[in-house]
Design an enzyme around this catalytic site. Structure first.
Site, mmCIF file in Angstrom:
data_model
loop_
_atom_site.group_PDB
_atom_site.id
_atom_site.type_symbol
_atom_site.label_atom_id
_atom_site.label_comp_id
_atom_site.label_asym_id
_atom_site.label_seq_id
_atom_site.Cartn_x
_atom_site.Cartn_y
_atom_site.Cartn_z
ATOM 1 N N HIS B 68 15.681 29.907 46.543
ATOM 2 C CA HIS B 68 14.443 29.869 45.746
ATOM 3 C C HIS B 68 13.249 30.114 46.670
ATOM 4 O O HIS B 68 12.382 30.943 46.381
ATOM 5 C CB HIS B 68 14.314 28.526 45.030
ATOM 6 C CG HIS B 68 12.941 28.236 44.493
ATOM 7 N ND1 HIS B 68 12.423 28.896 43.398
ATOM 8 C CD2 HIS B 68 11.973 27.391 44.908
ATOM 9 C CE1 HIS B 68 11.206 28.448 43.164
ATOM 10 N NE2 HIS B 68 10.894 27.540 44.068
ATOM 11 N N ASP B 97 -5.570 57.948 50.047
ATOM 12 C CA ASP B 97 -4.245 57.327 50.021
ATOM 13 C C ASP B 97 -4.178 56.340 51.175
ATOM 14 O O ASP B 97 -5.177 56.159 51.892
ATOM 15 C CB ASP B 97 -3.140 58.392 50.168
ATOM 16 C CG ASP B 97 -1.796 57.912 49.620
ATOM 17 O OD1 ASP B 97 -1.399 56.772 49.932
ATOM 18 O OD2 ASP B 97 -1.153 58.665 48.864
ATOM 19 N N TRP B 133 14.700 26.957 53.581
ATOM 20 C CA TRP B 133 14.175 28.227 54.096
ATOM 21 C C TRP B 133 13.711 28.079 55.534
ATOM 22 O O TRP B 133 13.507 29.056 56.233
ATOM 23 C CB TRP B 133 13.029 28.736 53.216
ATOM 24 C CG TRP B 133 11.683 28.141 53.504
ATOM 25 C CD1 TRP B 133 11.296 26.875 53.203
ATOM 26 C CD2 TRP B 133 10.570 28.780 54.140
ATOM 27 N NE1 TRP B 133 9.996 26.687 53.600
ATOM 28 C CE2 TRP B 133 9.522 27.835 54.187
ATOM 29 C CE3 TRP B 133 10.338 30.045 54.671
ATOM 30 C CZ2 TRP B 133 8.279 28.109 54.748
ATOM 31 C CZ3 TRP B 133 9.099 30.309 55.224
ATOM 32 C CH2 TRP B 133 8.088 29.353 55.266
ATOM 33 N N SER B 160 9.717 45.440 57.496
ATOM 34 C CA SER B 160 8.987 45.971 56.350
ATOM 35 C C SER B 160 7.558 45.431 56.320
ATOM 36 O O SER B 160 6.600 46.186 56.131
ATOM 37 C CB SER B 160 9.744 45.596 55.078
ATOM 38 O OG SER B 160 8.916 45.686 53.962
ATOM 39 N N SER B 161 7.424 44.111 56.534
ATOM 40 C CA SER B 161 6.082 43.517 56.503
ATOM 41 C C SER B 161 5.206 44.073 57.608
ATOM 42 O O SER B 161 4.020 44.323 57.398
ATOM 43 C CB SER B 161 6.158 42.005 56.695
ATOM 44 O OG SER B 161 6.853 41.427 55.654
ATOM 45 N N HIS B 244 3.347 28.594 59.814
ATOM 46 C CA HIS B 244 2.047 28.215 59.307
ATOM 47 C C HIS B 244 1.146 29.410 59.010
ATOM 48 O O HIS B 244 0.608 29.508 57.918
ATOM 49 C CB HIS B 244 1.341 27.150 60.129
ATOM 50 C CG HIS B 244 0.299 26.504 59.274
ATOM 51 N ND1 HIS B 244 0.598 25.566 58.342
ATOM 52 C CD2 HIS B 244 -1.001 26.780 59.112
ATOM 53 C CE1 HIS B 244 -0.480 25.271 57.652
ATOM 54 N NE2 HIS B 244 -1.477 25.994 58.100
ATOM 55 N N GLU B 246 2.205 32.098 58.170
ATOM 56 C CA GLU B 246 2.857 32.660 56.984
ATOM 57 C C GLU B 246 2.250 32.103 55.691
ATOM 58 O O GLU B 246 2.040 32.845 54.730
ATOM 59 C CB GLU B 246 4.360 32.367 57.040
ATOM 60 C CG GLU B 246 5.140 32.678 55.772
ATOM 61 C CD GLU B 246 5.212 34.155 55.432
ATOM 62 O OE1 GLU B 246 5.084 34.983 56.350
ATOM 63 O OE2 GLU B 246 5.372 34.469 54.233
ATOM 64 N N TYR B 248 -0.718 31.215 55.255
ATOM 65 C CA TYR B 248 -2.021 31.867 55.067
ATOM 66 C C TYR B 248 -1.859 33.326 54.707
ATOM 67 O O TYR B 248 -2.716 33.905 54.037
ATOM 68 C CB TYR B 248 -2.907 31.671 56.298
ATOM 69 C CG TYR B 248 -3.313 30.217 56.385
ATOM 70 C CD1 TYR B 248 -4.305 29.737 55.547
ATOM 71 C CD2 TYR B 248 -2.652 29.332 57.203
ATOM 72 C CE1 TYR B 248 -4.633 28.407 55.538
ATOM 73 C CE2 TYR B 248 -2.973 27.989 57.210
ATOM 74 C CZ TYR B 248 -3.963 27.534 56.374
ATOM 75 O OH TYR B 248 -4.267 26.212 56.362
ATOM 76 N N SER B 259 -12.283 36.205 45.137
ATOM 77 C CA SER B 259 -13.636 36.634 45.520
ATOM 78 C C SER B 259 -14.056 37.917 44.817
ATOM 79 O O SER B 259 -15.235 38.252 44.788
ATOM 80 C CB SER B 259 -13.725 36.853 47.036
ATOM 81 O OG SER B 259 -13.356 35.691 47.712
ATOM 82 N N HIS B 293 1.938 20.344 62.775
ATOM 83 C CA HIS B 293 1.729 19.335 61.731
ATOM 84 C C HIS B 293 2.865 19.338 60.708
ATOM 85 O O HIS B 293 2.935 18.470 59.864
ATOM 86 C CB HIS B 293 0.357 19.494 61.054
ATOM 87 C CG HIS B 293 0.215 20.724 60.221
ATOM 88 N ND1 HIS B 293 -0.963 21.385 60.064
ATOM 89 C CD2 HIS B 293 1.103 21.412 59.483
ATOM 90 C CE1 HIS B 293 -0.792 22.429 59.272
ATOM 91 N NE2 HIS B 293 0.444 22.461 58.907
ATOM 92 N N HIS B 294 3.759 20.325 60.809
ATOM 93 C CA HIS B 294 4.929 20.324 59.932
ATOM 94 C C HIS B 294 6.037 19.448 60.490
ATOM 95 O O HIS B 294 7.087 19.305 59.878
ATOM 96 C CB HIS B 294 5.475 21.744 59.774
ATOM 97 C CG HIS B 294 4.545 22.665 59.053
ATOM 98 N ND1 HIS B 294 4.553 22.792 57.699
ATOM 99 C CD2 HIS B 294 3.556 23.473 59.498
ATOM 100 C CE1 HIS B 294 3.625 23.669 57.330
ATOM 101 N NE2 HIS B 294 3.000 24.080 58.406
ATOM 102 N N THR B 319 -12.255 26.432 54.588
ATOM 103 C CA THR B 319 -11.733 26.476 53.218
ATOM 104 C C THR B 319 -12.765 25.894 52.259
ATOM 105 O O THR B 319 -12.993 26.430 51.169
ATOM 106 C CB THR B 319 -10.411 25.694 53.114
ATOM 107 O OG1 THR B 319 -9.577 26.090 54.209
ATOM 108 C CG2 THR B 319 -9.700 25.983 51.821
ATOM 109 N N LYS B 322 -15.423 28.325 51.455
ATOM 110 C CA LYS B 322 -15.034 29.289 50.425
ATOM 111 C C LYS B 322 -15.186 28.691 49.038
ATOM 112 O O LYS B 322 -15.734 29.319 48.135
ATOM 113 C CB LYS B 322 -13.589 29.760 50.650
ATOM 114 C CG LYS B 322 -13.415 30.500 51.968
ATOM 115 C CD LYS B 322 -12.156 31.318 52.006
ATOM 116 C CE LYS B 322 -12.271 32.595 51.231
ATOM 117 N NZ LYS B 322 -13.072 33.602 51.904
ATOM 118 N N ARG B 441 12.667 15.139 49.504
ATOM 119 C CA ARG B 441 12.863 16.462 48.928
ATOM 120 C C ARG B 441 14.291 16.928 49.209
ATOM 121 O O ARG B 441 15.018 16.310 49.976
ATOM 122 C CB ARG B 441 11.852 17.454 49.507
ATOM 123 C CG ARG B 441 11.904 17.571 51.003
ATOM 124 C CD ARG B 441 10.717 18.322 51.557
ATOM 125 N NE ARG B 441 10.823 19.747 51.274
ATOM 126 C CZ ARG B 441 10.306 20.708 52.049
ATOM 127 N NH1 ARG B 441 9.669 20.393 53.153
ATOM 128 N NH2 ARG B 441 10.429 21.976 51.730
#
Lengths: 279, 516, 177
Positions: B68, B97, B133, B160-161, B244, B246, B248, B259, B293-294, B319, B322, B441
């Site tokens: 998932h 293009d 994951w 690819s990314s 991390h 990732e 963002y 925006s 922090h993870h 943040t 924003k 979890r």
């Protein structure tokens, strides 16, 4: 809540348990973090609540502004856009600086608590916890007492797919073990954590602390149980450790120091007897 | 130049190098993956509907949670943002293009095959990866035959990314229309420029980490094995150094979308444009120095814990800027509430809730309780679902008339919005309670005291999932026909994309537009 | 394609190849950089990390003792492995010796490798092993049992907040046989 009712109907163990656990948890038990029964859990609870209130206050202000904007400046009410409102140096500086100050205010109390959490000195007992797939092993360092603690048979049968047993009929479903960890109350206890196969994490919410048990290494933390709060406390593995990660609960029976000492020496004798028998 | 259309039929989609076609393929792919990932979530929430194991075995449950996440992160959210980048960046900056069209096509097909590989692992002995994951060793090394395929598919996704990111950077740097200075560029393009740098910086790190897993598995290296002098925690550091930024990568384009939308429906330009750009850049920078922090429970030195707490909290500042700027953009505006605006507003409120729980998670002592509980699940779903995904839906509702040339069914879209916005909260808000009350979890079954809120959450999940079928139906309907859309579509269109007709012709801006 | 284009393409390709080679070489250039990093941050130089510590220059601290606990684990099985002494009260700055007992129960000759770990982690740099069976792989004949020595000194500079530390060994089968 229905669970509490069900528990209180059960006479002996559950009744004691519920009475002991409920005052600490009060009405919030299923909505909020438990206050717990140790120095650290209360400190953590306090900082959690402080953060929660600060966040709520900020939420009221920011969400309030958004809602006001959404109501007052609707086109359907004839609002005309002020195309020149593009900058406001003072406002922008304010909402950069004020949050920084709030954040500093939030961080300061946590520093002191962190130092306290990391300070394991003055401990009166060291217990080594080893995580296995999927059970715990406890060793009272220096006493030769060591045993395994697995999911209680009743829960284990009921949790099988197609068991046909309603979990609601099992007391402490998935939160019960065959042999609980016994700890003294009112003593600072040093926990050493390691694992045999993959990473596990030992966690009893009422004690506030959680730490990973990493294979090949030992980790350290300290916990305590208030002297006036003997009882049974439950938790479970908190790091994904494979298929039965959800089925390795932790049960701690906290006893007054004297009772604990008596229990430990009886365990020692038992261990000695087993050893003699095997040799 | 003579107008020439695309080839007909399936060949068009296999051989196209047109940014609009490739963008469409990315978006359709992402929608497909959103459905597949949603199906996995459906299995998860069904099993958690009540205590006891009713439908799946614990091992399969873990495969579901792992897949998932992988499908939603790498298959749904990221490709959707790439699809939008493909479609909109050239239109926003006045380019004909993307700069590297063939690489563009290549990166799409790499992604498609990466997911073919990843999903095929369900057929392998031992099943799909089940380690979460985050792929933490040593657990991930217990994966069966699926292991090398999963790693290889991650390599392909990464390649690819990176290609997509290079393409965005080259396009934005080289192909802006004359007069389109960087500080005139629309914020969506800005957010993607910065996202692209993040991707290039961290995807190789992830590829390196999983390659080390591969050599630990097959070649007896000991990067993450204590027996040979390695350390499993090293993987966590490397993973989150990727992981991390990732998150963002998934949220910055969402910031860009919001925006664009809020000014349009406030009929007034964005407030504090430069501050918005600067905020995105600071968030991107900070995302590199907060990773640990993870993993506050692994046993870090005190100084490390303090550093990561403080740096994480610091992210709240840009943040916040924003959020305040978006609010100020609405202030003294002239607001109307078309579907894109509704989703953008829901984003504003619900993403902020996710921000608050993120702030709470940043504080180490409290995190020691929150870590690895449903509180964390609630937090990141708030920033990802009513955060990123809502912004992506807002983008679809915003630009769909431009893509198809048809207006969509506004009433249906509003129904979709209200169902989504209500059910997403029914789904995720109770998970805060579950986590605080002590539910970890990634468990397939739970103690009885968690039963009530899990049931509520599952009901929310079913409602949210089914509501998305409306979204699919609405898109299909809109592609097939509908009221003709004008070039501007909205009341107060701003930006170059609204100067071309709707649907946007196959070739746009073959002559650079004039920028004022 | 015209000539100037081809030329510029060729030079771009050359630059790209150079960049790739440069990046590859940079990987090796990082080795000395890491050395410097580790030295500056106090993790220690490579010589310090790979050789046994010494008790040189250490004199016992009068009036301070700390408890050292010993524990052991055998994550992968095949061994019986335990400390001979479970705790010791030691004076920082003084050299001590203790033993771990290991027995090969794998049913064949094999080699073991002990991996040390110290709690609290911040005490690790103050726990100096001058001699340890964990420095080298340990060969065991079938069913062999023996005691292995570790000599250590707790550094005088051990931070005052630490009154108890634990030395733990995880005993694994070594890859080397």
């Amino acid at each position: 809540m229905s669970i509490a009712k069900r528990k209180s109907k059960r006479p002996i163990v559950a009744g004691v348990l519920a009475t002991l656990a409920l005052p600490a948890r009060a009405d919030w038990s299923l909505l909020n973090m438990p206050k717990g029964v140790s120095t650290l859990s209360r400190e953590i609870y306090d900082i959690h609540m402080l953060m929660l209130w600060i966040c709520l206050a900020i939420a009221v202000v920011t969400f309030g502004a958004m809602i006001v904007a959404m109501i007052r400046f609707r086109k359907s009410r004839g609002a005309v856009a002020d195309q020149k409102l593009l900058h406001n140096a003072r406002l922008e500086a304010a909402w950069t600086i004020i949050p920084v100050l709030i954040l500093i205010g939030m961080a300061i109390p946590s520093v002191e608590k962190l130092v306290m959490i990391e300070d394991t000195s003055g401990s009166g007992l060291t217990v080594k916890v080893t995580g296995h797939q999927w059970y715990w092993q406890y060793e009272y360092l220096g006493s030769g007492v060591s045993f395994y603690s697995r999911l209680a048979r009743e829960s284990d049968v009921a949790r099988q797919r197609g068991s046909g047993i309603d979990p609601a009929t099992i007391e402490n479903y998935l939160r019960d073990v065959d042999k609980p960890l016994v700890l003294p109350t009112g003593v600072k206890i040093r926990m050493l954590l390691t694992a045999n196969d993959v990473i596990h994490a030992w966690w009893v919410p009422d004690f506030g602390m959680k730490r990973d048990a990493i294979p090949g290494f030992i980790n350290e933390m300290w916990i305590s149980v208030d002297a006036d709060k003997p009882g049974t406390y439950r938790g479970q593995c908190a790091e994904l450790c494979g298929a039965d990660h959800g089925f390795m609960p932790i049960v701690v029976v906290a006893k007054p120091k004297a009772e604990f000492d008596a229990w430990l020496s009886s365990q020692k004798q038992e261990a000695g007897a087993t050893l003699a028998a095997t040799e | 130049m003579a107008e020439h259309g695309p080839p007909k039929g399936v060949v068009r989609w296999l051989t196209t190098t047109n940014h609009k076609d490739i963008g469409t393929m990315y978006l359709v792919f992402s929608l497909l993956m959103f459905m597949i990932g949603g199906a996995f979530a459906f299995v998860i929430r069904s099993e958690l509907f009540q205590p006891g194991l009713q439908f799946v075995d614990p091992a399969f449950f873990n495969q579901m949670t792992t897949m998932h996440a992988l499908v939603m992160v790498f298959g749904a959210v990221m490709p959707a943002t790439v699809g939008l980048a493909n479609w909109m960046i050239p239109l926003q900056i006045g380019a004909a293009d993307m700069a590297l069209p063939r690489m563009n096509l290549f990166s799409f097909w790499l992604l498609a095959f990466a997911f073919l590989l990843l999903l095929s692992t369900f057929l392998m002995p031992g099943g799909a990866p089940a380690s979460g994951w985050t792929l933490y060793p040593p657990l991930v090394l217990q994966t069966g035959q699926a292991f090398p395929l999963a790693i290889f598919s991650i390599h392909l996704m990464g390649a690819s990314s990176i290609m997509g990111a290079i393409n965005v950077i080259v396009t934005i740097v080289n192909m802006r229309a004359p007069g389109m200075t960087l500080l005139k560029m629309p914020l969506f393009s800005w957010s993607w420029l910065i996202t692209a740098y993040l991707l290039i910086a961290v995807m190789p790190v992830f590829a390196g980490a999983v390659t080390m897993l591969l050599t630990d598995y097959y070649f007896h290296t000991s990067f993450f094995n204590a027996a040979g002098g390695g350390d499993p925690v090293l993987f966590q550091h490397v993973f989150w150094f990727f992981g991390h930024p990732e998150v963002y990568i998934m949220i910055l384009p969402a910031f860009g979308i919001v925006s664009e939308i809020i000014p349009t429906f406030s009929r007034k330009p964005i407030f504090g444009y430069e501050a918005m750009v600067f905020a995105i850049a600071s968030i991107a920078f900070l995302s590199f120095i907060v990773w640990a922090h993870h993993m506050f429970t692994v046993g870090m030195p005190l100084a490390g814990q303090l550093f990561f707490t403080l740096s994480t909290m610091l992210i709240a500042v840009p943040t916040g800027v924003k959020i305040f700027n978006w609010t100020m953009t609405m202030w003294r505006g002239s607001l109307s509430f078309e579907p894109p605006m509704l989703f953008a507003l829901a984003f504003l409120f619900l993403f902020t809730i996710g921000g608050f729980s993120g702030l709470m998670l940043a504080i180490v002592p409290a995190d020691l309780q929150y870590h690895d509980t449903y509180f964390v699940v609630a937090h990141f779903h708030y920033v990802l679902v009513p955060g990123s995904v809502f912004a992506l839906m807002a983008a679809v509702y915003y630009w769909l008339p431009k893509w198809t040339g048809h207006l969509y069914d506004m009433t249906l879209a509003k129904v979709h919005f209200w169902l989504s916005a209500i059910f997403v909260n029914v789904l995720f808000f109770p998970q805060h309670f579950l986590g605080l009350a002590g539910m970890p979890r990634r468990i397939p079954d739970y103690a009885s005291q968690f039963a009530d809120w899990n049931m509520v959450s599952s009901i929310g999940a079913f409602g949210f999932g089914l509501s998305q079928l409306l979204f699919v139906w609405l898109i299909v309907k809109c592609v097939r026909g509908g009221e003709r859309a004008t070039a501007g579509v909205w009341d107060w269109p701003h930006g170059l994309e609204w100067t071309v007709p709707s649907p946007a012709p196959y070739h746009t801006f073959e002559k650079s537009p004039e920028i004022h | 394609m015209n000539a100037p284009d081809r030329k510029s393409n060729r030079s771009l390709a050359a630059r790209l190849v150079l960049m790739a080679l440069g990046s590859f070489a940079f990987g090796f250039a990082l080795v000395p950089l890491y050395d410097v990093f580790c030295e500056v941050t106090g993790i220690g130089t490579r010589e310090q990390l790979s050789r046994a510590g010494t008790a040189d220059g250490q004199t016992p601290v009068v009036g301070r003792t700390v408890i050292v606990e010993f524990t052991a684990s055998v994550p992968a099985g095949g061994w019986e492995f335990e400390p001979v002494a479970v705790t010791m009260e030691v004076q920082p700055g003084r050299l001590y010796e203790t033993h771990y007992r290991a027995r090969n129960i794998s049913g064949h000759a094999t080699t073991g490798q002990a991996v040390p770990s110290i709690a609290p982690a911040r005490a690790a740099r103050y726990f100096v092993k001058t001699e340890c069976f964990c420095f080298t792989p340990q060969h065991f004949a079938r069913d062999e049992e023996r005691e292995m020595a570790v000599r250590f000194v707790v550094d005088r500079e051990l931070p005052p907040g630490i009154d108890r530390l634990t030395l733990s060994y995880a005993f694994y089968n070594s890859g080397i046989s």
